[in-house]
Motif scaffolding. Sequence first.
Motif, mmCIF file in Angstrom:
data_model
loop_
_atom_site.group_PDB
_atom_site.id
_atom_site.type_symbol
_atom_site.label_atom_id
_atom_site.label_comp_id
_atom_site.label_asym_id
_atom_site.label_seq_id
_atom_site.Cartn_x
_atom_site.Cartn_y
_atom_site.Cartn_z
ATOM 1 N N ASP A 164 36.407 12.200 -4.006
ATOM 2 C CA ASP A 164 36.157 13.351 -3.142
ATOM 3 C C ASP A 164 37.184 13.279 -2.010
ATOM 4 O OD1 ASP A 164 35.307 15.072 -1.143
ATOM 5 O OD2 ASP A 164 33.189 14.575 -1.376
ATOM 6 N N GLN A 165 38.324 13.938 -2.193
ATOM 7 C CA GLN A 165 39.432 13.840 -1.249
ATOM 8 C C GLN A 165 39.064 14.328 0.148
ATOM 9 O OE1 GLN A 165 42.372 12.351 -2.015
ATOM 10 N NE2 GLN A 165 41.404 11.884 -3.959
ATOM 11 N N TYR A 166 38.256 15.349 0.230
ATOM 12 C CA TYR A 166 37.850 15.906 1.522
ATOM 13 C C TYR A 166 37.062 14.869 2.310
ATOM 14 C CZ TYR A 166 35.986 19.304 4.837
ATOM 15 O OH TYR A 166 35.657 19.983 5.977
ATOM 16 N N THR A 167 36.061 14.266 1.659
ATOM 17 C CA THR A 167 35.254 13.242 2.329
ATOM 18 C C THR A 167 36.088 12.011 2.635
ATOM 19 O OG1 THR A 167 33.261 14.046 1.236
ATOM 20 C CG2 THR A 167 33.180 11.813 2.123
ATOM 21 N N ALA A 168 36.970 11.620 1.719
ATOM 22 C CA ALA A 168 37.827 10.456 1.950
ATOM 23 C C ALA A 168 38.720 10.670 3.166
ATOM 24 C CB ALA A 168 38.664 10.171 0.710
ATOM 25 N N MET A 169 39.254 11.869 3.332
ATOM 26 C CA MET A 169 40.113 12.160 4.478
ATOM 27 C C MET A 169 39.311 12.086 5.783
ATOM 28 S SD MET A 169 42.486 15.511 5.274
ATOM 29 C CE MET A 169 41.171 16.608 4.833
ATOM 30 N N ILE A 170 38.136 12.680 5.791
ATOM 31 C CA ILE A 170 37.298 12.639 6.997
ATOM 32 C C ILE A 170 36.896 11.201 7.313
ATOM 33 C CG2 ILE A 170 35.048 13.295 7.936
ATOM 34 C CD1 ILE A 170 35.410 15.971 6.433
ATOM 35 N N ASP A 171 36.500 10.439 6.288
ATOM 36 C CA ASP A 171 36.129 9.040 6.508
ATOM 37 C C ASP A 171 37.294 8.243 7.074
ATOM 38 O OD1 ASP A 171 33.561 9.515 5.616
ATOM 39 O OD2 ASP A 171 33.903 8.657 3.612
ATOM 40 N N HIS A 172 38.512 8.506 6.594
ATOM 41 C CA HIS A 172 39.684 7.792 7.096
ATOM 42 C C HIS A 172 39.951 8.129 8.560
ATOM 43 C CE1 HIS A 172 43.492 5.753 7.233
ATOM 44 N NE2 HIS A 172 44.072 6.861 7.633
ATOM 45 N N VAL A 173 39.854 9.405 8.917
ATOM 46 C CA VAL A 173 40.057 9.804 10.312
ATOM 47 C C VAL A 173 39.019 9.132 11.210
ATOM 48 C CG1 VAL A 173 39.945 11.749 11.920
ATOM 49 C CG2 VAL A 173 41.205 11.980 9.778
ATOM 50 N N PHE A 191 33.725 24.417 -7.115
ATOM 51 C CA PHE A 191 32.489 24.931 -6.533
ATOM 52 C C PHE A 191 31.302 24.051 -6.898
ATOM 53 C CE2 PHE A 191 35.243 28.634 -6.669
ATOM 54 C CZ PHE A 191 35.129 29.068 -5.374
ATOM 55 N N ASP A 192 31.432 23.287 -7.977
ATOM 56 C CA ASP A 192 30.362 22.385 -8.393
ATOM 57 C C ASP A 192 30.382 21.070 -7.614
ATOM 58 O OD1 ASP A 192 32.614 21.176 -9.415
ATOM 59 O OD2 ASP A 192 31.965 21.269 -11.498
ATOM 60 N N GLY A 193 31.388 20.877 -6.756
ATOM 61 C CA GLY A 193 31.480 19.664 -5.959
ATOM 62 C C GLY A 193 32.046 18.470 -6.699
ATOM 63 N N LYS A 194 32.484 18.658 -7.937
ATOM 64 C CA LYS A 194 33.035 17.546 -8.723
ATOM 65 C C LYS A 194 34.539 17.446 -8.503
ATOM 66 C CE LYS A 194 29.488 17.858 -12.240
ATOM 67 N NZ LYS A 194 29.185 18.179 -13.636
ATOM 68 N N PRO A 195 35.016 16.252 -8.089
ATOM 69 C CA PRO A 195 36.449 16.086 -7.834
ATOM 70 C C PRO A 195 37.242 15.869 -9.115
ATOM 71 C CG PRO A 195 35.293 14.049 -7.362
ATOM 72 C CD PRO A 195 34.239 15.061 -7.740
ATOM 73 N N ALA A 196 38.498 16.289 -9.071
ATOM 74 C CA ALA A 196 39.435 16.057 -10.168
ATOM 75 C C ALA A 196 40.821 15.867 -9.561
ATOM 76 C CB ALA A 196 39.445 17.237 -11.127
ATOM 77 N N GLY A 197 41.621 15.056 -10.206
ATOM 78 C CA GLY A 197 42.971 14.854 -9.707
ATOM 79 C C GLY A 197 43.881 14.335 -10.795
#
Length: 94
Positions: A51-60, A26-32
């Motif tokens: 940021d996996q969500y942004t990375a996926m959108i950027d790739h698409v 919820f804090d917007g900080k990615p972890a993996g």
Amino acid sequence: MAWGARGGYTATFSEGVLEASASMGFDGKPAGTVTAYTADGARDLELPPADQYTAMIDHVLACLRGAAENEIAPASVLDALELTLADDHRVNGG
């Protein structure tokens, strides 16, 4: 406000297994994390935060612009689905 997201997978190979998880709280900080399991034991692999969500959108978007190649071919998805269904049949019958 970010709602957070998480996901992961387990990939099994002839010489070992990779187990991955990624989240963005919820804090917007990615972890993996990625853990490799082999005959030598378990080993955590270092990953930079992403940021996996942004990375996926950027790739698409890059694929749509022709600036990147789509690496998920329909055939590979069908192979994964066939393997999943075969495993389900072995475990659950039917």
